[in-house]
Design a protein around this motif. Structure first.
Motif, PDB file in Angstrom:
ATOM      1  N   LYS A  56       0.836  -1.208   0.000  1.00  0.00           N
ATOM      2  CA  LYS A  56       0.000   0.000   0.000  1.00  0.00           C
ATOM      3  C   LYS A  56       0.867   1.253   0.000  1.00  0.00           C
ATOM      4  N   THR A  57       1.951   1.228   0.768  1.00  0.00           N
ATOM      5  CA  THR A  57       2.873   2.369   0.803  1.00  0.00           C
ATOM      6  C   THR A  57       3.516   2.583  -0.564  1.00  0.00           C
ATOM      7  N   MET A  58       3.885   1.491  -1.237  1.00  0.00           N
ATOM      8  CA  MET A  58       4.470   1.593  -2.577  1.00  0.00           C
ATOM      9  C   MET A  58       3.464   2.186  -3.572  1.00  0.00           C
ATOM     10  N   LEU A  59       2.234   1.732  -3.493  1.00  0.00           N
ATOM     11  CA  LEU A  59       1.212   2.210  -4.419  1.00  0.00           C
ATOM     12  C   LEU A  59       0.918   3.685  -4.192  1.00  0.00           C
ATOM     13  N   GLN A  60       0.878   4.090  -2.943  1.00  0.00           N
ATOM     14  CA  GLN A  60       0.631   5.502  -2.638  1.00  0.00           C
ATOM     15  C   GLN A  60       1.763   6.372  -3.163  1.00  0.00           C
ATOM     16  N   ALA A  61       2.998   5.896  -3.030  1.00  0.00           N
ATOM     17  CA  ALA A  61       4.144   6.661  -3.524  1.00  0.00           C
ATOM     18  C   ALA A  61       4.115   6.795  -5.035  1.00  0.00           C
ATOM     19  N   ALA A  62       3.539   5.792  -5.705  1.00  0.00           N
ATOM     20  CA  ALA A  62       3.451   5.806  -7.164  1.00  0.00           C
ATOM     21  C   ALA A  62       2.137   6.403  -7.654  1.00  0.00           C
ATOM     22  N   ALA A  63       1.299   6.853  -6.724  1.00  0.00           N
ATOM     23  CA  ALA A  63      -0.013   7.408  -7.062  1.00  0.00           C
ATOM     24  C   ALA A  63      -0.820   6.443  -7.928  1.00  0.00           C
ATOM     25  N   MET A  64      -0.799   5.175  -7.526  1.00  0.00           N
ATOM     26  CA  MET A  64      -1.501   4.134  -8.273  1.00  0.00           C
ATOM     27  C   MET A  64      -2.611   3.565  -7.391  1.00  0.00           C
ATOM     28  N   PRO A  65      -3.862   3.905  -7.691  1.00  0.00           N
ATOM     29  CA  PRO A  65      -4.982   3.495  -6.838  1.00  0.00           C
ATOM     30  C   PRO A  65      -5.513   2.093  -7.131  1.00  0.00           C
ATOM     31  N   THR A  66      -4.622   1.138  -7.309  1.00  0.00           N
ATOM     32  CA  THR A  66      -5.041  -0.229  -7.628  1.00  0.00           C
ATOM     33  C   THR A  66      -5.614  -0.917  -6.398  1.00  0.00           C
ATOM     34  N   LYS A  67      -6.676  -1.698  -6.595  1.00  0.00           N
ATOM     35  CA  LYS A  67      -7.287  -2.446  -5.503  1.00  0.00           C
ATOM     36  C   LYS A  67      -6.279  -3.438  -4.943  1.00  0.00           C
ATOM     37  N   LEU A  68      -6.224  -3.530  -3.622  1.00  0.00           N
ATOM     38  CA  LEU A  68      -5.251  -4.374  -2.944  1.00  0.00           C
ATOM     39  C   LEU A  68      -5.990  -5.282  -1.965  1.00  0.00           C
ATOM     40  N   VAL A  69      -5.780  -6.589  -2.073  1.00  0.00           N
ATOM     41  CA  VAL A  69      -6.498  -7.522  -1.205  1.00  0.00           C
ATOM     42  C   VAL A  69      -5.546  -8.539  -0.583  1.00  0.00           C
ATOM     43  N   VAL A  70      -5.879  -8.955   0.635  1.00  0.00           N
ATOM     44  CA  VAL A  70      -5.172 -10.043   1.299  1.00  0.00           C
ATOM     45  C   VAL A  70      -5.932 -11.326   0.985  1.00  0.00           C
ATOM     46  N   HIS A  71      -5.255 -12.271   0.335  1.00  0.00           N
ATOM     47  CA  HIS A  71      -5.909 -13.528  -0.038  1.00  0.00           C
ATOM     48  C   HIS A  71      -4.926 -14.681   0.160  1.00  0.00           C
ATOM     49  N   PRO A  72      -4.798 -15.185   1.389  1.00  0.00           N
ATOM     50  CA  PRO A  72      -3.811 -16.230   1.709  1.00  0.00           C
ATOM     51  C   PRO A  72      -3.855 -17.474   0.831  1.00  0.00           C
ATOM     52  N   PRO A  73      -5.038 -17.952   0.378  1.00  0.00           N
ATOM     53  CA  PRO A  73      -5.032 -19.192  -0.420  1.00  0.00           C
ATOM     54  C   PRO A  73      -4.160 -19.137  -1.666  1.00  0.00           C
ATOM     55  N   TRP A  74      -3.963 -17.960  -2.237  1.00  0.00           N
ATOM     56  CA  TRP A  74      -3.120 -17.851  -3.428  1.00  0.00           C
ATOM     57  C   TRP A  74      -1.660 -18.155  -3.121  1.00  0.00           C
ATOM     58  N   PHE A  75      -1.285 -18.112  -1.849  1.00  0.00           N
ATOM     59  CA  PHE A  75       0.111 -18.265  -1.457  1.00  0.00           C
ATOM     60  C   PHE A  75       0.356 -19.541  -0.661  1.00  0.00           C
ATOM     61  N   GLN A  76      -0.663 -20.362  -0.551  1.00  0.00           N
ATOM     62  CA  GLN A  76      -0.556 -21.632   0.156  1.00  0.00           C
ATOM     63  C   GLN A  76      -0.598 -22.784  -0.839  1.00  0.00           C
ATOM     64  N   PRO A  77      -0.054 -23.938  -0.486  1.00  0.00           N
ATOM     65  CA  PRO A  77      -0.127 -25.095  -1.391  1.00  0.00           C
ATOM     66  C   PRO A  77      -1.571 -25.383  -1.781  1.00  0.00           C
ATOM     67  N   ALA A  78      -1.782 -25.611  -3.081  1.00  0.00           N
ATOM     68  CA  ALA A  78      -3.127 -25.894  -3.563  1.00  0.00           C
ATOM     69  C   ALA A  78      -3.571 -27.271  -3.112  1.00  0.00           C
ATOM     70  N   GLU A  79      -4.856 -27.418  -2.873  1.00  0.00           N
ATOM     71  CA  GLU A  79      -5.389 -28.724  -2.515  1.00  0.00           C
ATOM     72  C   GLU A  79      -5.377 -29.614  -3.744  1.00  0.00           C
ATOM     73  N   VAL A  80      -4.956 -30.831  -3.579  1.00  0.00           N
ATOM     74  CA  VAL A  80      -4.889 -31.792  -4.688  1.00  0.00           C
ATOM     75  C   VAL A  80      -6.134 -32.664  -4.701  1.00  0.00           C
TER      76      VAL A  80
END
Length: 255
Positions: free
Chosen positions: A231-255
């Protein structure tokens, strides 16, 4: 995608400099036409990159292809193995002569094979040995959609940067490339089909040369600490991109 990484490579072989066309697969055509059309415009595309690369991306205003990085600034952290990078320079995408390395790569699934291997720290020839030293939580997921990148593609009116879609590893012996608007649309529809569910994990969406950051519609992060940093990086770049916390994208996928 993870900084110019492809899906799992198959055995090395000689390959024609002319990319195969989707039109070569008549069975794929008849299968696709027999099913209801999928709205490929809503298909999300994903590029995974280390958080240390984000300031450079925001500063330059674009994600650059592997070939384009030679002229632009190099990423702070590149986890692609040297053999993988070389392989991507040897495969020609279309008649214009540009190789896969001239395209910015995206995944079509957050459970893409190479991303899954990185977050489980599974050995992978596409990944540099140093990749095992990074946790998946150190990465961010840059998200866009087919419609945001190439809105006219759904009506065969696309006139933007060259686009290619693969149905597997871009350096694989059996991989096909689609480059014309109707071909890319058909291949995306086929990959979304239930019968092709596993192939989408190795597929790539390729954007020629550079991908403007304003086309990023969402940035996914693993936890609130990373969210604060980004968020700090985006504010410094004046880029209002939506930012979300989504842990499943960073965890091992279920097989």
């Amino acid at each position: 995608m993870v900084d110019a990484l492809a899906a799992a490579p198959r055995a090395s072989r000689a390959r024609s400099t002319r990319a195969p066309s989707l039109r070569a697969g008549s069975s794929s055509r008849s299968s696709t036409l027999s099913k209801p059309a999928v709205d490929v415009g809503e298909q999300r595309i994903y590029h995974m990159t280390h958080i240390d690369n984000l300031p450079g991306i925001l500063s330059s205003g674009s994600l650059f292809s592997q070939a384009g990085q030679a002229e632009a600034s190099q990423p702070a952290i590149d986890i692609s193995s040297a053999p993988n990078r070389v392989s991507r320079t040897t495969i020609v995408v279309s008649d214009d002569g540009d190789s896969v390395a001239s395209y910015v790569p995206f995944f079509l699934s957050t459970d893409a094979t190479v991303w899954q291997n990185l977050r489980t720290r599974t050995a992978d020839p596409r990944l540099a040995k140093a990749a095992s030293g990074y946790a998946a939580t150190e990465f961010v997921v840059l998200v866009s959609t087919i419609k945001a990148v190439a809105g006219g593609i759904v009506h065969d009116e696309y006139s933007g940067p060259a686009i290619a879609v693969t149905d597997g590893d871009a350096t694989g012996a059996l991989t096909r490339f689609a480059t014309a608007p109707y071909e890319t649309r058909r291949m995306l529809q086929t990959l979304r089909d239930e019968d092709e569910a596993t192939r989408i994990l190795d597929a790539e969406y390729l954007v020629h040369d550079a991908f403007p950051v304003e086309l990023v519609t969402l940035i996914g992060v693993a936890n609130v600490n990373v969210r604060h940093t980004v968020k700090t990086m985006l504010q410094a770049a004046a880029m209002p991109t939506k930012l979300v916390v989504h842990p499943p994208w960073f965890q091992p996928a279920e097989v």
